[in-house]
Structures are given as C-alpha cells and as structure tokens.
Motif scaffolding. Structure first.
Motif, PDB file in Angstrom:
ATOM      1  N   GLY A  14     -44.282 -30.140 -96.364  1.00  0.00           N
ATOM      2  CA  GLY A  14     -44.566 -29.796 -94.973  1.00  0.00           C
ATOM      3  C   GLY A  14     -45.678 -30.633 -94.381  1.00  0.00           C
ATOM      4  O   GLY A  14     -45.674 -30.950 -93.196  1.00  0.00           O
ATOM      5  N   THR A  15     -46.615 -31.023 -95.193  1.00  0.00           N
ATOM      6  CA  THR A  15     -47.725 -31.846 -94.712  1.00  0.00           C
ATOM      7  C   THR A  15     -47.238 -33.222 -94.301  1.00  0.00           C
ATOM      8  O   THR A  15     -47.649 -33.755 -93.275  1.00  0.00           O
ATOM      9  CB  THR A  15     -48.801 -31.971 -95.809  1.00  0.00           C
ATOM     10  N   VAL A  16     -46.342 -33.790 -95.078  1.00  0.00           N
ATOM     11  CA  VAL A  16     -45.813 -35.126 -94.751  1.00  0.00           C
ATOM     12  C   VAL A  16     -45.044 -35.081 -93.444  1.00  0.00           C
ATOM     13  O   VAL A  16     -45.183 -35.966 -92.589  1.00  0.00           O
ATOM     14  CB  VAL A  16     -44.922 -35.640 -95.905  1.00  0.00           C
ATOM     15  N   VAL A  17     -44.240 -34.061 -93.260  1.00  0.00           N
ATOM     16  CA  VAL A  17     -43.468 -33.928 -92.014  1.00  0.00           C
ATOM     17  C   VAL A  17     -44.404 -33.768 -90.828  1.00  0.00           C
ATOM     18  O   VAL A  17     -44.200 -34.373 -89.766  1.00  0.00           O
ATOM     19  CB  VAL A  17     -42.487 -32.735 -92.116  1.00  0.00           C
ATOM     20  N   ALA A  18     -45.466 -32.990 -90.978  1.00  0.00           N
ATOM     21  CA  ALA A  18     -46.418 -32.778 -89.884  1.00  0.00           C
ATOM     22  C   ALA A  18     -47.137 -34.074 -89.514  1.00  0.00           C
ATOM     23  O   ALA A  18     -47.346 -34.372 -88.336  1.00  0.00           O
ATOM     24  CB  ALA A  18     -47.419 -31.702 -90.272  1.00  0.00           C
TER      25      ALA A  18
END
Length: 80
Positions: A14-18
């Motif tokens: 989720g951090t990479v997508v954000a």
C-alpha cells in the motif's frame, strides 16, 4: 493444521501505491499550473511593473541645545 491456516502479511504494498499516486498527482499539478510546458514554445513573457510612491527621508529637526548650568560644588567635609 489443527490451529488453522497461517496468514502471511507481506506488507508495504500500500505504501508503494500511495507514493506512485502522489508523484502522479504532483506531475499533473505541475502541468496545470504551467510549470511543465508540453507545447515546446518558450512560454509567455509576463512584464510586471510595480508603481511605488517616492519616499523621502525626513529632514533633521533644527533644535538648538544650550549648555547646562555648571553644577554646584560639593559641600566641605565636616571633619576637615
């Protein structure tokens, strides 16, 4: 398997997508504000002129100072 299935949390996806969505949002903002110009033309020249009133320093006041009166002499010591 008596305790049930083991769940492995990979995390971090989720951090990479954000971060990627944030970068895309910043690039789109730069396109809309004109910081990034895809037309290739030199852009627009904007001439800005600011008219400010002329300010002069105030003249020094003409105050005449007369000297102070001399101080009175100190009294004589009593034991003297």
């Amino acid at each position: 398997m008596a305790d049930g299935p083991t769940i492995v949390n990979s995390g971090g996806g989720g951090t990479v997508v954000a971060v990627i969505l944030g970068i895309i949002a910043i690039v789109v903002l730069l396109f809309f504000t004109g910081v990034i110009n895809i037309n290739g033309s030199g852009g627009k020249d904007v001439n800005v002129s600011v008219n400010t009133p002329k300010v002069e320093a105030p003249s020094a006041p003409s105050i005449t100072v007369k000297p102070a009166a001399p101080a009175k002499p100190a009294p004589a010591p009593n034991g003297g």
